[in-house]
Write an enzyme that holds these catalytic residues in place. Sequence first.
Site, PDB file in Angstrom:
ATOM      1  N   LYS A 178       0.910  -1.095   0.075  1.00  0.00           N
ATOM      2  CA  LYS A 178      -0.023  -0.130   0.002  1.00  0.00           C
ATOM      3  C   LYS A 178       0.962   1.430  -0.036  1.00  0.00           C
ATOM      4  CE  LYS A 178      -3.199   2.879   2.658  1.00  0.00           C
ATOM      5  NZ  LYS A 178      -2.262   4.065   2.293  1.00  0.00           N
ATOM      6  N   GLY A 208      -4.953   3.946  -2.109  1.00  0.00           N
ATOM      7  CA  GLY A 208      -6.212   4.195  -1.367  1.00  0.00           C
ATOM      8  C   GLY A 208      -5.998   4.731   0.035  1.00  0.00           C
ATOM      9  N   GLY A 210      -6.170   4.708   4.071  1.00  0.00           N
ATOM     10  CA  GLY A 210      -6.066   3.692   5.121  1.00  0.00           C
ATOM     11  C   GLY A 210      -7.119   2.865   5.624  1.00  0.00           C
ATOM     12  N   ALA A 211      -8.388   3.753   5.863  1.00  0.00           N
ATOM     13  CA  ALA A 211      -9.544   2.741   6.007  1.00  0.00           C
ATOM     14  C   ALA A 211      -9.986   1.921   4.956  1.00  0.00           C
ATOM     15  CB  ALA A 211     -10.700   3.930   6.606  1.00  0.00           C
ATOM     16  N   GLY A 214      -5.864   0.068   3.959  1.00  0.00           N
ATOM     17  CA  GLY A 214      -4.923  -0.703   4.773  1.00  0.00           C
ATOM     18  C   GLY A 214      -5.933  -1.526   5.719  1.00  0.00           C
ATOM     19  N   GLU A 252       8.007  -0.135  12.325  1.00  0.00           N
ATOM     20  CA  GLU A 252       9.049   1.050  12.661  1.00  0.00           C
ATOM     21  C   GLU A 252       8.105   2.542  12.777  1.00  0.00           C
ATOM     22  OE1 GLU A 252      10.999   4.299  12.297  1.00  0.00           O
ATOM     23  OE2 GLU A 252      11.269   3.740  10.311  1.00  0.00           O
ATOM     24  N   CYS A 288      11.104  10.369  11.013  1.00  0.00           N
ATOM     25  CA  CYS A 288      10.628  10.008  12.321  1.00  0.00           C
ATOM     26  C   CYS A 288      12.146   9.823  13.111  1.00  0.00           C
ATOM     27  CB  CYS A 288      10.349   8.546  12.223  1.00  0.00           C
ATOM     28  SG  CYS A 288      11.287   7.445  11.237  1.00  0.00           S
ATOM     29  N   GLU A 390       5.724  14.077  18.836  1.00  0.00           N
ATOM     30  CA  GLU A 390       6.357  14.142  17.481  1.00  0.00           C
ATOM     31  C   GLU A 390       5.702  14.969  16.760  1.00  0.00           C
ATOM     32  OE1 GLU A 390       8.236  10.974  14.328  1.00  0.00           O
ATOM     33  OE2 GLU A 390       6.266  10.556  15.059  1.00  0.00           O
TER      34      GLU A 390
END
Length: 482
Positions: A178, A208, A210-211, A214, A252, A288, A390
């Site tokens: 994805k 696409g 996430g909902a 994913g 990660e 990150c 973050e």
Amino acid sequence: MTDLPMYRNVIDGKLQAPASGKYLDSINPATGEVWARVPASDRTDVEAAVDAARKAFPAWSALPAAGRAHYLRQVGDIFRKHSDELTRLELMGIGCQARKSNVPTPAGGLSFLWDRAAGLTLDAVTGRSVPLDANTMGITRREPYGVVAAIVPYNSPQGMASSKASLAIAAGNTVVLKPPEQASPAILRFGELLAEILPPGVVNMVSGLGADVGDPLVRHPDVRKITMTGSPDTARMIQRAAADNLTSCIFELGGKSPNIVFADADLDRAAPGVTTQAIYTTNAGQACVGGSRILIQRPILDEMLGRMEAIAKQIRIGDPFDPETTMGPLISQPQFDKVTGYIEIGKQEAQLVFGGRYGPELVPSRPGGFWVEPTLFMTTNNALRICQEEIFGPVAAVIPFDTEEEAIAIANDSRFGLASGLWTRDLARVNRFIRDIRSGNVWVNTYLQTRYELPFGGIKDSGYGHDDIMEFTVEKTAVIAT
């Protein structure tokens, strides 16, 4: 809108439009304009991709290691032959500056990932033998999981896609990948090129939200391994979704990494190490691993602040295609709103050292871009939001300290544990800090020096596991009596 490039999913070796017929706009972060459209896929597309990967798995996993290595080296050639095109698409999609692009020109950067994976294929099938007694032998063999779901972040799309997919298929798995919805075109184009080389179904790509993509992907019972780079909140959702099938995961995740400078450090190296290299020009702080908590020992505080500000003033913000640009825009309007919101919070709760501006006035020639200048705050309170949460932008906080013990306590006072930096000439101190700092990676007198021979992963809210070829295999034991 009709003249915009239209990208398609890659399923079972074919380019396929989304089953729904719906598309998402891809925004150029340097202009704020729509420049391409990508599939807004849903469960139907995910089912087709997983089914293709499942059907391709027996033949691919049965291929000898040398056969898989041959394919992987051909994939590496994609980046040697199509580097300029893939670089352009990446810059259009994520806006990082050209000199820091994850697909360097001339080619060679990402081709190495596939060449490396080719060299590791034999490791993925090497087992052990253990004599148990005179008549009994124990043996192990390593086997692939099956279908791997790979979820890629927007800040390094082609790099992450290559790292995850290359190791997974080198180990004999097949993949459904994805791409990030904010930056799919470069990966989907790479998928088109992959489809010309790999057997159908070995690597599939479905773009696409996430909902829509994913969630059904990580819940699918035929997915046996998940690797995701992203936020802790997303990882928690994936872990809950994967629990029903007991699907193995690699995460990660985010970071709030301490970068610690002692008074005995080489400041000529430390100052850029905690400024340009670690925070600001790495995807405009969208990394990150960025050392966004900068701990400075008090005797050198003023000198370090002066050096850091001088470095920040040399950063040129602008068009990613301009060779003079050293920092590009943020990825999107939502990310711009998030980062600038933290800047306003910082102005209320800490001392602004430099920066703090954002918006079209920073790059008048590109008023629609998502521009934020390098911003540094200072505080003695590590509990502040700008020190604990973050931000994922070019915003950092300096925290003064006096003693080693204080520095360690501040460094470890975080829910994250991805990385840390240490700048000192004291070897005994180096050994103590490597032992005592709670993070998956420690850099000493350098920062962001990574090599693919070394593991890269975190602890605490920064995740667990790492993308390594052995992580994409399971070990089977057999005992043979004669």
